[in-house]
Design a protein around this motif. Structure first.
Motif, PDB file in Angstrom:
ATOM      1  N   GLY A 574     -32.618  67.876  16.422  1.00  0.00           N
ATOM      2  CA  GLY A 574     -31.310  67.634  15.843  1.00  0.00           C
ATOM      3  C   GLY A 574     -30.928  66.164  15.754  1.00  0.00           C
ATOM      4  N   ARG A 575     -31.730  65.302  16.349  1.00  0.00           N
ATOM      5  CA  ARG A 575     -31.436  63.870  16.330  1.00  0.00           C
ATOM      6  C   ARG A 575     -31.699  63.263  14.948  1.00  0.00           C
ATOM      7  N   TRP A 576     -32.599  63.896  14.152  1.00  0.00           N
ATOM      8  CA  TRP A 576     -33.135  63.255  12.956  1.00  0.00           C
ATOM      9  C   TRP A 576     -32.681  63.949  11.681  1.00  0.00           C
ATOM     10  N   ARG A 577     -32.461  63.136  10.666  1.00  0.00           N
ATOM     11  CA  ARG A 577     -32.245  63.698   9.318  1.00  0.00           C
ATOM     12  C   ARG A 577     -33.581  63.931   8.640  1.00  0.00           C
ATOM     13  N   ALA A 578     -34.552  63.063   8.917  1.00  0.00           N
ATOM     14  CA  ALA A 578     -35.874  63.205   8.310  1.00  0.00           C
ATOM     15  C   ALA A 578     -36.902  62.540   9.208  1.00  0.00           C
ATOM     16  N   VAL A 579     -38.135  63.044   9.174  1.00  0.00           N
ATOM     17  CA  VAL A 579     -39.233  62.515   9.978  1.00  0.00           C
ATOM     18  C   VAL A 579     -40.441  62.321   9.068  1.00  0.00           C
ATOM     19  N   VAL A 580     -41.089  61.148   9.181  1.00  0.00           N
ATOM     20  CA  VAL A 580     -42.343  60.879   8.474  1.00  0.00           C
ATOM     21  C   VAL A 580     -43.424  60.672   9.524  1.00  0.00           C
ATOM     22  N   ALA A 581     -44.385  61.590   9.576  1.00  0.00           N
ATOM     23  CA  ALA A 581     -45.493  61.514  10.529  1.00  0.00           C
ATOM     24  C   ALA A 581     -46.771  61.293   9.735  1.00  0.00           C
ATOM     25  N   GLU A 582     -47.245  60.050   9.716  1.00  0.00           N
ATOM     26  CA  GLU A 582     -48.432  59.706   8.934  1.00  0.00           C
ATOM     27  C   GLU A 582     -49.687  59.859   9.783  1.00  0.00           C
ATOM     28  N   VAL A 583     -50.683  60.532   9.229  1.00  0.00           N
ATOM     29  CA  VAL A 583     -51.943  60.853   9.917  1.00  0.00           C
ATOM     30  C   VAL A 583     -51.704  61.046  11.419  1.00  0.00           C
ATOM     31  N   PRO A 584     -50.881  62.008  11.798  1.00  0.00           N
ATOM     32  CA  PRO A 584     -50.425  62.102  13.197  1.00  0.00           C
ATOM     33  C   PRO A 584     -51.462  62.729  14.124  1.00  0.00           C
ATOM     34  N   PHE A 585     -51.596  62.139  15.285  1.00  0.00           N
ATOM     35  CA  PHE A 585     -52.416  62.671  16.375  1.00  0.00           C
ATOM     36  C   PHE A 585     -51.546  63.660  17.144  1.00  0.00           C
ATOM     37  N   VAL A 586     -51.601  64.945  16.776  1.00  0.00           N
ATOM     38  CA  VAL A 586     -50.632  65.915  17.282  1.00  0.00           C
ATOM     39  C   VAL A 586     -51.244  67.080  18.057  1.00  0.00           C
ATOM     40  N   ASP A 587     -52.550  67.292  17.918  1.00  0.00           N
ATOM     41  CA  ASP A 587     -53.203  68.378  18.661  1.00  0.00           C
ATOM     42  C   ASP A 587     -53.879  67.757  19.884  1.00  0.00           C
ATOM     43  N   VAL A 588     -53.078  67.168  20.747  1.00  0.00           N
ATOM     44  CA  VAL A 588     -53.563  66.252  21.772  1.00  0.00           C
ATOM     45  C   VAL A 588     -54.526  66.931  22.745  1.00  0.00           C
ATOM     46  N   PRO A 630     -37.762  74.492  18.335  1.00  0.00           N
ATOM     47  CA  PRO A 630     -37.205  75.819  18.070  1.00  0.00           C
ATOM     48  C   PRO A 630     -36.859  75.973  16.592  1.00  0.00           C
ATOM     49  N   ALA A 631     -36.921  77.209  16.122  1.00  0.00           N
ATOM     50  CA  ALA A 631     -36.551  77.480  14.731  1.00  0.00           C
ATOM     51  C   ALA A 631     -35.070  77.202  14.521  1.00  0.00           C
ATOM     52  N   GLY A 632     -34.762  76.698  13.344  1.00  0.00           N
ATOM     53  CA  GLY A 632     -33.373  76.385  13.018  1.00  0.00           C
ATOM     54  C   GLY A 632     -33.020  74.974  13.465  1.00  0.00           C
ATOM     55  N   GLY A 633     -32.316  74.271  12.627  1.00  0.00           N
ATOM     56  CA  GLY A 633     -31.862  72.935  12.994  1.00  0.00           C
ATOM     57  C   GLY A 633     -32.920  71.861  12.916  1.00  0.00           C
ATOM     58  N   ARG A 634     -34.019  72.142  12.242  1.00  0.00           N
ATOM     59  CA  ARG A 634     -35.072  71.136  12.136  1.00  0.00           C
ATOM     60  C   ARG A 634     -34.764  70.156  10.991  1.00  0.00           C
ATOM     61  N   PRO A 635     -35.227  68.904  11.121  1.00  0.00           N
ATOM     62  CA  PRO A 635     -35.049  67.946  10.033  1.00  0.00           C
ATOM     63  C   PRO A 635     -36.111  68.143   8.955  1.00  0.00           C
ATOM     64  N   ASP A 636     -35.923  67.510   7.825  1.00  0.00           N
ATOM     65  CA  ASP A 636     -36.969  67.486   6.804  1.00  0.00           C
ATOM     66  C   ASP A 636     -38.157  66.701   7.346  1.00  0.00           C
ATOM     67  N   LEU A 637     -39.366  67.118   6.974  1.00  0.00           N
ATOM     68  CA  LEU A 637     -40.580  66.531   7.539  1.00  0.00           C
ATOM     69  C   LEU A 637     -41.584  66.232   6.443  1.00  0.00           C
ATOM     70  N   LEU A 638     -42.110  65.011   6.446  1.00  0.00           N
ATOM     71  CA  LEU A 638     -43.210  64.613   5.570  1.00  0.00           C
ATOM     72  C   LEU A 638     -44.392  64.223   6.440  1.00  0.00           C
ATOM     73  N   VAL A 639     -45.528  64.885   6.235  1.00  0.00           N
ATOM     74  CA  VAL A 639     -46.742  64.646   7.001  1.00  0.00           C
ATOM     75  C   VAL A 639     -47.819  64.156   6.048  1.00  0.00           C
ATOM     76  N   THR A 640     -48.662  63.217   6.494  1.00  0.00           N
ATOM     77  CA  THR A 640     -49.778  62.779   5.665  1.00  0.00           C
ATOM     78  C   THR A 640     -51.092  62.985   6.411  1.00  0.00           C
ATOM     79  N   GLY A 641     -52.174  62.983   5.650  1.00  0.00           N
ATOM     80  CA  GLY A 641     -53.517  63.115   6.212  1.00  0.00           C
ATOM     81  C   GLY A 641     -54.536  62.704   5.181  1.00  0.00           C
TER      82      GLY A 641
END
Length: 715
Positions: A574-588, A630-641
């Motif tokens: 809920g902190r963010w209006r939008a998030v850009v995660a470029e080539v993100p290291f997310v499956d740590v 959690p579902a609901g209240g998520r910001p818009d998200l742009l992911v790159t790879g």
């Protein structure tokens, strides 16, 4: 397309340390036709979902391009016979490496085609000089091009250069005869960054990486002989360590560095005897890092200056003999400059009579010039002329130089190159990079600090248009990284004014895990302390409430910075209006269990080794793929790879996007995945205009999500 692709789910579970982790997209670990079809469908959905932004993208790109000179020329750097420089011709995506004979008639002719910037007395006219390498001519049909190295031989008759046309950082190494302009038959099909010439220009040293993209071997090639006859000089068997290779400025020593995240060892090879073995400078001790620079001695082999953290957390300077034989007691180090806890000593560069020290102090990068015979003295300190700027040593190849060229950079200031007299410290500006239509005085740059949950003050660089008030009404875009003790220094970005002119406040957060605050800043944000990287970024965002519109904050980061974005998305959606995660290291957790994945083993000292229960728990607590918001209240998200990315496998963003969508189907159309399905690299498309086109896409999406439409609103 009104609905995003739905990736296939398969039942699969990881079970480590008695903990079960469902992974329905585990099938994406292999590059199969199903995965490639999924990525193509994702790209098609992204293109469709962003079709309404075409006009804004075109406008923003045109603004960015307008700030790039049609043609430009770099400052020169001198060798013994020639002066060298790079230039871009009008409209070119890639530059040229050019040289002029010292004392040529054109040496002091001003360049009439250079738009913007002051005259450089050492710069030659735009269309004169010998073109050593026309980089654009190396491109093929892939649409991607990157150089690994360009190194002129000591006799200046040969050029070693390497090219990657896929984006996977596998470089083909070639050699060019600069007397004829023809390439030699010598071709090394697989090489990595870094190289060095022997003193007689007859041999070339290069690095090779393994299938996990770890540079683990150094090889020696004799010009004019079959590559199959090349000799392996050194191999690094420990998978935690990577090899880097360079030639000392003196030209007398080839230096090989093996380094993990917290331990290092340096070897030296006599460049005048290239077939001699590599000899260790100081052995290897757990937790001790050191990097070497050679100081010439006319009566002998000279000495090595070592920047080391041995008994000095923020590093000190020691010297030692050059190891020439196996019996030499080369592990005796002599301190020549003690540690200053308020300064992080990063490196030293040696010249005939002086040494230039690169350091961090007060969260800014500075230089200190000291005489070679008074290394402990105060010397001359150079700091940036710009608010929150940084001064660095530019390209200086002459060991016997009496002056060096430095570059001064800031976010909204095109770089300024200056010559600094080593003896007097006198600074004379030489060249300012052109930026047509750009007026730096229209912007305000400030350094602010915000308290983290543990009370630590987290610095941030805040940049805005002078007409944009910090009264709680403006939207903001945060950018963060925070890993490897890396510092993303301020640099002129022709894309940045396009958001500043539209009233967006840009905030670069200097979170723990990076190197902005020295070695201790990194130690406070790695391994068991990694959570501080994320809480620091959130602390800056929270601290901005009242200064910017807290309901319109976007955040962006790449690679390890993409992990940062994934973590703060999960922890505070809920902190963010939008998030850009470029080539993100997310499956740590999954990635750090897989020793075959590129970079995994070398990074156990950065993130932790999940085979150990305690370290497994650290990573599992924040891994974005294992901690979906959690579902609901998520910001818009742009992911790159990128399919060919060797640093973050494309499966990581692909799995994360699929899991996020499945966990919140109603929100899923607001999650976009921009994947480079052809040639493309970790940092996006190549070429100066190709990369600006990519930036225009990302920033147009951010502006749209922040509710900022149309042209610049601030003048």
């Amino acid at each position: 397309m009104t609905r995003p692709p739905v990736a296939r789910r398969e039942s699969f579970e990881h079970c480590e340390h008695g903990v079960t982790r469902p992974d329905p997209y585990h099938w994406m670990r292999h590059s199969t036709s199903d995965l490639l079809e999924n990525l193509a469908a994702e790209r098609a959905f992204y293109d469709s979902a962003c079709a309404h932004l075409h006009s804004l993208v075109s406008t923003v790109k045109a603004e960015m391009v307008s700030r790039v000179p049609d043609a430009d020329v770099s400052p020169t750097w001198r060798r013994s016979r020639f002066s060298y420089y790079t230039r871009h011709l009008a409209g070119s995506d890639y530059g040229q490496l050019v040289r002029e004979i010292h004392g040529s008639e054109t040496d002091s002719i001003p360049n009439p085609d250079f738009e913007g910037g002051s005259r450089d007395e050492n710069r030659t006219p735009l269309l004169s000089g010998q073109v050593v390498l026309d980089i654009g001519s190396l491109a093929d049909d892939s649409g991607y091009l990157d150089l690994g190295l360009t190194l002129v031989s000591p006799d200046e008759d040969l050029l070693a250069y390497s090219v990657d046309t896929a984006g996977d950082e596998v470089f083909t190494l070639r050699f060019r005869d600069l007397r004829t302009g023809a390439d030699l038959d010598d071709v090394v099909p697989r090489s990595y960054y870094g190289g060095a010439w022997s003193a007689d220009s007859a041999w070339f040293f290069y690095t090779v990486h393994d299938e996990a993209y770890r540079p683990h071997e150094v090889w020696r090639h004799r010009l004019g002989t079959p590559v199959e006859d090349d000799v392996r000089v050194l191999v690094e068997p420990d998978e935690r360590f990577e090899l880097t290779l360079r030639q000392s400025r003196s030209g007398d020593v080839v230096l090989i560095l093996a380094e993990s995240r917290d331990t290092g060892e340096t070897w030296a090879v006599d460049a005048h005897s290239p077939e001699s073995p590599a000899r260790s400078v100081g052995g290897r001790r757990r937790g001790v890092l050191y990097r070497a620079e050679h100081v010439r001695d006319e009566t002998g082999p000279g000495r090595l200056l070592l920047v080391t953290n041995d008994e000095a957390p923020e590093f000190r300077l020691v010297d030692c003999p050059v190891p020439l034989d196996a019996d030499q007691d080369h592990r005796t180090w002599r301190e020549v400059r003690p540690e200053d806890p308020a300064e992080r000593l990063e490196r030293v560069d040696a010249f005939a009579g002086h040494v230039v020290m690169s350091l961090r102090s007060g969260s800014e990068h500075r230089l200190r010039i000291v005489p070679a015979d008074d290394l402990a003295g105060p010397g001359t300190v150079l700091a940036s002329r710009f608010p929150a700027g940084a001064v660095h040593l530019a390209r200086n190849t002459a060991y016997d130089a009496s002056a060096v060229t430095v570059t001064d950079r800031a976010h909204v200031e095109p770089p300024v190159w200056s010559d600094v007299d080593l003896a007097s410290g006198k600074v004379e500006d030489r060249l300012r990079e052109g930026a047509p239509g750009h007026d730096p005085t229209r912007y305000v740059t400030e350094r602010m600090s915000f308290p983290a949950p543990d009370g630590t003050l987290v610095p941030a660089t805040v940049i805005r248009h002078r007409d944009t008030r910090l009264d709680g009404t403006a939207p903001a875009l945060l950018y963060g990284y925070g890993a490897y003790e890396a510092t993303e220094e301020p640099d002129w970005d022709p894309a940045l004014p396009s958001i500043l002119d539209r009233g967006v406040v840009y905030v670069h957060t200097h979170v723990r895990g990076g190197g902005e605050g020295g070695r201790g800043w990194w130690l406070d944000g790695r391994l068991e302390h990694k959570h501080r990287t994320f809480s620091d970024h959130l602390a800056v965002a929270d601290g901005l409430d009242g200064l910017v519109d807290g309901t319109r904050i976007a955040t962006r980061g790449l690679s390890a910075g993409g992990l940062l974005q994934g973590a703060v998305l999960s922890q505070r959606p809920g902190r963010w209006r939008a998030v850009v995660a470029e080539v993100p290291f997310v499956d740590v957790v999954t990635t750090m269990f897989d020793a075959a994945t590129p970079l995994t083993v070398t990074e156990w000292d950065e993130w932790g080794d999940p085979r150990k229960r305690e370290e497994f728990d650290w990573m599992l607590a924040y891994s974005p793929y294992d901690n979906l918001p959690p579902a609901g209240g998520r910001p818009d998200l742009l992911v790159t790879g990128a399919v060919h990315d060797p640093r973050v496998m494309v499966r990581e963003p692909a799995k994360w996007v699929a899991a996020l969508r499945a966990s919140d189907p109603e929100w899923s159309p607001r999650c976009l995945f921009r994947c480079e399905t052809g040639a493309g690299a970790h940092v996006g498309p190549s070429g100066r205009f190709g990369h600006l086109a990519y930036e225009a896409e990302v920033l147009a999406w951010v502006l749209d999500r922040l509710g900022v439409h149309g042209g610049p609103v601030a003048r």
